[in-house]
Design a protein around this motif. Structure first.
Motif, PDB file in Angstrom:
ATOM      1  N   ASP A  69       0.843  -1.188   0.000  1.00 18.36           N
ATOM      2  CA  ASP A  69       0.000   0.000   0.000  1.00 18.36           C
ATOM      3  C   ASP A  69       0.883   1.245   0.000  1.00 18.36           C
ATOM      4  O   ASP A  69       2.007   1.240   0.518  1.00 18.36           O
ATOM      5  CB  ASP A  69      -0.900   0.005   1.237  1.00 18.36           C
ATOM      6  CG  ASP A  69      -1.814  -1.211   1.293  1.00 18.36           C
ATOM      7  OD1 ASP A  69      -2.423  -1.529   0.264  1.00 18.36           O
ATOM      8  OD2 ASP A  69      -1.894  -1.844   2.367  1.00 18.36           O
ATOM      9  N   LEU A  91      -5.382   0.177   8.011  1.00 22.55           N
ATOM     10  CA  LEU A  91      -5.680  -0.147   6.621  1.00 22.55           C
ATOM     11  C   LEU A  91      -5.567  -1.657   6.398  1.00 22.55           C
ATOM     12  O   LEU A  91      -6.425  -2.270   5.735  1.00 22.55           O
ATOM     13  CB  LEU A  91      -4.729   0.603   5.685  1.00 22.55           C
ATOM     14  CG  LEU A  91      -4.882   0.300   4.198  1.00 22.55           C
ATOM     15  CD1 LEU A  91      -6.265   0.685   3.685  1.00 22.55           C
ATOM     16  CD2 LEU A  91      -3.798   1.034   3.394  1.00 22.55           C
ATOM     17  N   LYS A 134      -8.751  -4.067   5.202  1.00 23.59           N
ATOM     18  CA  LYS A 134      -8.654  -4.880   3.988  1.00 23.59           C
ATOM     19  C   LYS A 134      -8.976  -6.344   4.270  1.00 23.59           C
ATOM     20  O   LYS A 134      -9.637  -7.012   3.478  1.00 23.59           O
ATOM     21  CB  LYS A 134      -7.258  -4.735   3.375  1.00 23.59           C
ATOM     22  CG  LYS A 134      -7.011  -3.382   2.725  1.00 23.59           C
ATOM     23  CD  LYS A 134      -5.577  -3.207   2.271  1.00 23.59           C
ATOM     24  CE  LYS A 134      -5.202  -4.130   1.146  1.00 23.59           C
ATOM     25  NZ  LYS A 134      -3.823  -3.881   0.669  1.00 23.59           N
ATOM     26  N   TYR A 164     -10.204  -7.599   0.671  1.00 19.83           N
ATOM     27  CA  TYR A 164      -9.518  -6.944  -0.450  1.00 19.83           C
ATOM     28  C   TYR A 164      -8.021  -7.176  -0.307  1.00 19.83           C
ATOM     29  O   TYR A 164      -7.414  -6.830   0.708  1.00 19.83           O
ATOM     30  CB  TYR A 164      -9.821  -5.449  -0.444  1.00 19.83           C
ATOM     31  CG  TYR A 164      -9.371  -4.725  -1.695  1.00 19.83           C
ATOM     32  CD1 TYR A 164     -10.070  -4.881  -2.889  1.00 19.83           C
ATOM     33  CD2 TYR A 164      -8.257  -3.900  -1.678  1.00 19.83           C
ATOM     34  CE1 TYR A 164      -9.668  -4.234  -4.036  1.00 19.83           C
ATOM     35  CE2 TYR A 164      -7.849  -3.226  -2.824  1.00 19.83           C
ATOM     36  CZ  TYR A 164      -8.560  -3.408  -4.005  1.00 19.83           C
ATOM     37  OH  TYR A 164      -8.154  -2.760  -5.149  1.00 19.83           O
ATOM     38  N   VAL A 166      -3.464  -0.584  -2.072  1.00 18.41           N
ATOM     39  CA  VAL A 166      -4.298   0.614  -2.031  1.00 18.41           C
ATOM     40  C   VAL A 166      -3.383   1.829  -2.071  1.00 18.41           C
ATOM     41  O   VAL A 166      -2.424   1.938  -1.310  1.00 18.41           O
ATOM     42  CB  VAL A 166      -5.172   0.658  -0.756  1.00 18.41           C
ATOM     43  CG1 VAL A 166      -5.975   1.951  -0.699  1.00 18.41           C
ATOM     44  CG2 VAL A 166      -6.105  -0.552  -0.713  1.00 18.41           C
ATOM     45  N   THR A 216     -12.402   2.312   5.969  1.00 18.87           N
ATOM     46  CA  THR A 216     -13.420   1.446   5.365  1.00 18.87           C
ATOM     47  C   THR A 216     -13.976   2.095   4.103  1.00 18.87           C
ATOM     48  O   THR A 216     -14.200   1.414   3.084  1.00 18.87           O
ATOM     49  CB  THR A 216     -14.555   1.165   6.368  1.00 18.87           C
ATOM     50  OG1 THR A 216     -14.034   0.455   7.483  1.00 18.87           O
ATOM     51  CG2 THR A 216     -15.658   0.328   5.724  1.00 18.87           C
ATOM     52  N   VAL A 219     -11.354   1.530   1.252  1.00 18.17           N
ATOM     53  CA  VAL A 219     -11.311   0.164   0.718  1.00 18.17           C
ATOM     54  C   VAL A 219     -12.640  -0.203   0.046  1.00 18.17           C
ATOM     55  O   VAL A 219     -12.661  -0.859  -1.001  1.00 18.17           O
ATOM     56  CB  VAL A 219     -10.960  -0.836   1.834  1.00 18.17           C
ATOM     57  CG1 VAL A 219     -10.930  -2.261   1.290  1.00 18.17           C
ATOM     58  CG2 VAL A 219      -9.611  -0.483   2.461  1.00 18.17           C
ATOM     59  N   LYS A 259     -12.988   0.517  -3.501  1.00 19.13           N
ATOM     60  CA  LYS A 259     -12.328  -0.443  -4.397  1.00 19.13           C
ATOM     61  C   LYS A 259     -13.173  -1.694  -4.584  1.00 19.13           C
ATOM     62  O   LYS A 259     -13.342  -2.188  -5.698  1.00 19.13           O
ATOM     63  CB  LYS A 259     -10.963  -0.831  -3.824  1.00 19.13           C
ATOM     64  CG  LYS A 259     -10.031   0.332  -3.544  1.00 19.13           C
ATOM     65  CD  LYS A 259      -9.596   1.035  -4.797  1.00 19.13           C
ATOM     66  CE  LYS A 259      -8.575   2.115  -4.494  1.00 19.13           C
ATOM     67  NZ  LYS A 259      -8.168   2.862  -5.713  1.00 19.13           N
ATOM     68  N   THR A 260     -13.723  -2.216  -3.487  1.00 18.21           N
ATOM     69  CA  THR A 260     -14.456  -3.477  -3.574  1.00 18.21           C
ATOM     70  C   THR A 260     -15.768  -3.354  -4.336  1.00 18.21           C
ATOM     71  O   THR A 260     -16.244  -4.326  -4.930  1.00 18.21           O
ATOM     72  CB  THR A 260     -14.756  -4.031  -2.163  1.00 18.21           C
ATOM     73  OG1 THR A 260     -15.563  -3.085  -1.448  1.00 18.21           O
ATOM     74  CG2 THR A 260     -13.470  -4.290  -1.390  1.00 18.21           C
TER      75      THR A 260
END
Length: 284
Positions: free
Chosen positions: A3, A86, A90, A95, A99, A144, A147, A150-151
């Motif tokens: 990351d 982080l 994840k 994930y 990041v 949160t 992330v 991204k998800t």
């Protein structure tokens, strides 16, 4: 893959503004003009409404700054703490890719309102106020959002559907409770004292009031259910509904990872199917 966090520190800009605003006797309008010229950063929505809120925050916070200016001047960022949470977020959301995001440290108005916002085409900015302690709850909540973007392929813009905002805030508040357990519920979600109990007392009215807006992505609607007073006179009704929605999903055995994988365009219809369960459940 590692990351990567890029740090942007706006504290020096605030201190430049503060120095100029305190070197001579000026009124609040002159101070506001200096703020816009030398600093111009606040945890508010974009546009004219946001500017009005920023001005109000500055005026309300102004007399407090003198007591905290030494703390602000001596503040130092802690990147390791952010990276630690982080990693945990994840894991919870399932994930496993790197990041890459920005952290913007800024001086707010003591309202303790960190937020995330789009920065460029590839990255999101996590904006953290330094005049208030950044708690473990706040970090896990805001990370949160990072992330989750991204998800679920979220746009992470201010203007998104009310349904998307509900799920984003609900997931963030519940993940923070999972990662930092043992606190009173109010500490994970409450903005002003007594707010959660007030919302719980009007739970069904709040749920019924927000339901017609699930597909609405206007700035006006988002302001209404966040900074505004919703349909029942309570601020941040959107946060309360998210908090309750994700609790219901957890009771049904749906994991944080599954919730975080719901694509943004599917969220409003997904929530419509869950809302009747909220209306059936008795308030505390």
């Amino acid at each position: 893959m590692n990351d990567h966090i890029e740090i942007h520190n706006l504290v020096p800009k605030f201190l430049e503004f503060y120095k100029k605003a305190t070197t001579k006797d000026i009124d609040c309008e002159e101070r506001w003009e200096l703020w816009k010229k030398y600093y111009n950063f606040a945890a508010v929505p974009p546009g004219e409404n946001g500017e009005g809120i920023a001005k109000k925050l500055l005026n309300e916070a102004w007399d407090k700054y003198s007591d905290y200016i030494s703390l602000i001047e001596n503040w130092e960022p802690d990147e390791s703490l952010v990276l630690g949470y982080l990693t945990e977020v994840k894991k919870v959301l399932g994930y496993d890719r790197a990041v890459n995001f920005i952290i913007i440290y800024f001086v707010g108005g003591f309202e303790n309102n960190p937020f995330v916002a789009p920065y460029d085409q590839e990255r999101i900015a996590l904006c953290l106020p330094v005049e208030c302690d950044t708690s473990d709850i706040i970090l896990s909540h805001e990370l949160t959002h990072i992330v989750h973007s991204k998800t679920a392929n979220l746009k992470s813009e201010w203007e998104r559907t009310i349904g998307s905002a509900i799920l984003q805030e609900g997931l963030a508040t519940r993940v923070s409770k999972y990662l930092v357990p043992g606190k009173q519920d109010e500490q994970y979600i409450e903005y002003t004292k007594g707010w959660l109990k007030s919302c719980e007392a009007k739970k069904k009215e709040i749920v019924k009031g927000i339901l017609p807006y699930l597909d609405d992505s206007s700035s006006e609607a988002l302001t209404k259910f966040t900074f505004g007073t919703g349909t029942t006179g309570n601020e941040r009704e959107l946060y309360f509904v998210g908090w309750e929605i994700v609790k219901i999903l957890q009771k049904q055995g749906i994991t944080f990872k599954q919730i975080a994988s719901i694509e943004e365009k599917e969220i409003p219809n997904y929530l419509r199917e869950v809302f009747p369960l909220l209306l059936e459940e008795e308030s505390p």
